[in-house]
Scaffold this motif. Structure first.
Motif, PDB file in Angstrom:
ATOM      1  N   UNK A 290      28.651  54.807  31.041  1.00 18.98           N
ATOM      2  CA  UNK A 290      29.511  53.767  32.071  1.00 18.98           C
ATOM      3  C   UNK A 290      31.355  53.377  31.938  1.00 18.98           C
ATOM      4  N   UNK A 291      31.386  54.266  31.037  1.00 18.43           N
ATOM      5  CA  UNK A 291      32.951  54.163  30.908  1.00 18.43           C
ATOM      6  C   UNK A 291      33.200  55.123  31.068  1.00 18.43           C
ATOM      7  N   UNK A 292      32.300  56.052  31.346  1.00 19.96           N
ATOM      8  CA  UNK A 292      32.725  57.327  31.402  1.00 19.96           C
ATOM      9  C   UNK A 292      33.046  57.347  32.824  1.00 19.96           C
ATOM     10  N   UNK A 293      32.032  56.747  33.662  1.00 17.93           N
ATOM     11  CA  UNK A 293      32.259  56.766  35.342  1.00 17.93           C
ATOM     12  C   UNK A 293      33.218  56.075  35.632  1.00 17.93           C
ATOM     13  N   UNK A 294      32.942  55.079  34.879  1.00 16.49           N
ATOM     14  CA  UNK A 294      34.587  54.037  34.983  1.00 16.49           C
ATOM     15  C   UNK A 294      35.599  54.677  35.843  1.00 16.49           C
ATOM     16  N   UNK A 295      36.082  55.834  34.165  1.00 12.91           N
ATOM     17  CA  UNK A 295      37.248  56.235  34.484  1.00 12.91           C
ATOM     18  C   UNK A 295      37.194  57.300  34.959  1.00 12.91           C
ATOM     19  N   UNK A 296      36.200  58.650  35.393  1.00 14.21           N
ATOM     20  CA  UNK A 296      36.351  59.967  35.652  1.00 14.21           C
ATOM     21  C   UNK A 296      35.936  59.752  36.968  1.00 14.21           C
ATOM     22  N   UNK A 297      35.531  58.465  37.436  1.00 18.31           N
ATOM     23  CA  UNK A 297      34.305  58.260  38.614  1.00 18.31           C
ATOM     24  C   UNK A 297      34.910  58.980  40.137  1.00 18.31           C
ATOM     25  N   UNK A 298      36.396  59.627  39.837  1.00 16.22           N
ATOM     26  CA  UNK A 298      36.574  60.005  41.853  1.00 16.22           C
ATOM     27  C   UNK A 298      36.138  61.504  41.323  1.00 16.22           C
ATOM     28  N   UNK A 339      28.488  52.650  42.294  1.00 20.05           N
ATOM     29  CA  UNK A 339      27.933  51.327  42.613  1.00 20.05           C
ATOM     30  C   UNK A 339      29.341  51.068  42.532  1.00 20.05           C
ATOM     31  N   UNK A 340      29.733  51.088  41.373  1.00 22.49           N
ATOM     32  CA  UNK A 340      31.600  50.526  41.474  1.00 22.49           C
ATOM     33  C   UNK A 340      32.498  51.526  42.606  1.00 22.49           C
ATOM     34  N   UNK A 341      32.407  52.755  41.544  1.00 21.66           N
ATOM     35  CA  UNK A 341      33.000  53.898  42.658  1.00 21.66           C
ATOM     36  C   UNK A 341      32.919  54.509  44.064  1.00 21.66           C
ATOM     37  N   UNK A 342      31.334  53.937  44.393  1.00 22.90           N
ATOM     38  CA  UNK A 342      31.498  54.569  46.312  1.00 22.90           C
ATOM     39  C   UNK A 342      32.080  53.495  46.144  1.00 22.90           C
ATOM     40  N   UNK A 343      32.137  52.178  45.950  1.00 20.98           N
ATOM     41  CA  UNK A 343      33.133  50.898  47.093  1.00 20.98           C
ATOM     42  C   UNK A 343      34.154  51.488  46.653  1.00 20.98           C
ATOM     43  N   UNK A 344      34.646  52.090  46.216  1.00 19.86           N
ATOM     44  CA  UNK A 344      36.021  52.117  45.395  1.00 19.86           C
ATOM     45  C   UNK A 344      36.861  53.811  47.344  1.00 19.86           C
ATOM     46  N   UNK A 345      35.926  54.634  46.625  1.00 18.39           N
ATOM     47  CA  UNK A 345      35.438  55.523  47.704  1.00 18.39           C
ATOM     48  C   UNK A 345      35.985  55.269  48.906  1.00 18.39           C
TER      49      UNK A 345
END
Length: 404
Positions: A290-298, A339-345
């Motif tokens: 989960x942390x990798x997705x938050x930090x590298x998600x873009x 899903x948080x990353x998709x909201x940011x995008x």
């Protein structure tokens, strides 16, 4: 999240009809019959698209080939030997042809020799189902005694080596043959015809290639292909090592968050991205998915959602393929991070808001047990996993709960 499904082509025992009934939205495929280093021609790409686009009765499937997995990187490119420059050009030509056919996401890996490694392809579970497993003791027995790699014993702890010696002494000839076949199955496209001598030859060719050198070759490869990918509108995504620790004396360079961060920074172009495989990366206790997705998600362009159950706390240890919600990765937390990353995008106005994901691997259950499908890719086991993942996605996006 775009729900996709891996398909190995017309010989796959999971049909287009099966995928349609599973409710997937897109297909992940590759031209496995084309030799590594050869061009994927427009005609061959169109043929695969047509196969995906039709059900058994010829009616439209309403499915499309959306992700390539994988466009193989040759061993010559990884070693920077032989025909590696010519292979670079054919790789770029294939990428152009795929983009002209409308495909935007290309997964690849940079694992030397072995694409993935398991010691059991159908390990029996207490439920009666089966799954793939990596047993460190069995692997050490293979490496030290069957392959007889020089210096192999030095790559394991004395305790593992001692247990591997005992286990090998008790192995029947049939078990030795089965173990060798299972390990060699991870050789790309060569499960039926690679010999131990072939493996030894490949390993010898990597004798002078350190992890730093292999990482440098990966960066060189990306420096060549990523600017073109960016111009074409293609998103490249590197799959992690599987398992994510060194084996057979070979270097591993995509096993940790730091590995991905270094490569993303070395070729800092948006098209240079990540296949976040929660099963491969989750085989190490020090990877925080989960942390990798938050930090590298873009930079995450593709998702493999599966789970493994580690059988020890060691970085290099045994593990087996668990149910999608039953292993060591907190799948709810990981999907929430996606899903948080998709909201940011979406807020940033990106076109690639919906990240393609597939339910990776699965346990053989029910009718899968007698079907003899591609190891790790049973129809019912993956359908069960997709249903579980879909349930989490639906719950987290429901207005009653909201996305936290």
């Amino acid at each position: 999240m775009r729900q996709t499904w891996r398909w190995f082509g017309p010989k796959d025992l999971c049909s287009i009809n099966d995928m349609r009934q599973a409710g997937v939205e897109g297909v992940v495929s590759a031209l496995h019959h084309i030799p590594t280093g050869a061009v994927w021609s427009p005609a061959e790409i169109a043929r695969r698209q047509d196969e995906i686009g039709r059900m058994k009765d010829g009616s439209p499937s309403h499915l499309a080939w959306e992700v390539v997995e994988s466009l193989p990187v040759s061993e010559d490119i990884k070693k920077q030997k032989g025909d590696w420059r010519a292979h670079l050009e054919t790789w770029k030509t294939s990428m152009r042809n795929l983009r002209e056919a409308g495909i935007e996401v290309i997964c690849y890996n940079f694992m030397p020799v072995l694409d993935w490694t398991r010691t059991d392809l159908a390990w029996r579970l207490p439920t009666g189902g089966t799954c793939m497993r990596f047993d460190l003791i069995d692997f050490a027995a293979f490496d030290i005694h069957i392959l007889a790699r020089p210096g192999a014993a030095e790559d394991f702890t004395p305790e593992v080596t001692e247990e591997a010696n005992r286990r090998f002494a008790d192995m029947s000839e049939d078990r030795k043959l089965a173990l060798a076949r299972n390990v060699v199955f991870g050789l790309p496209g060569a499960a039926e015809n690679f010999s131990l001598e072939d493996v030894r030859r490949h390993l010898a060719e990597y004798a002078s290639v350190s992890a730093d050198r292999l990482r440098g070759h990966l960066v060189d490869f990306l420096a060549e292909v990523t600017p073109l990918a960016q111009d074409l509108g293609v998103r490249l995504c590197c799959h992690p090592d599987d398992p994510p620790f060194p084996l057979l004396g070979l270097p591993r360079v995509m096993s940790l968050e730091a590995d991905y961060r270094a490569v993303m920074q070395a070729v800092d172009i948006p098209a240079n991205g990540i296949t976040l495989c929660s099963g491969s990366l989750g085989a190490r206790p020090d990877n925080d998915l989960p942390g990798m997705m938050d930090r590298l998600g873009d930079r995450v362009h593709f998702l493999h959602l599966r789970n493994v159950l580690r059988e020890s706390a060691d970085v290099k240890g045994s593990f087996h393929e668990a149910e999608h919600l039953g292993g060591g990765t907190d799948m709810v937390a990981l999907i929430a991070a996606v899903l948080r990353e998709e909201r940011r995008r979406k807020a940033a106005g990106r076109a690639d808001v919906s990240i393609p994901m597939r339910p990776d691997h699965g346990q053989d259950i029910l009718d899968d047990l007698g079907r003899q499908a591609q190891p790790g890719y049973p129809s019912i086991g993956r359908l069960k996993g997709l249903a579980e993942l879909r349930g989490i996605m639906t719950a987290l996006e429901h207005p009653v709960e909201g996305l936290r």
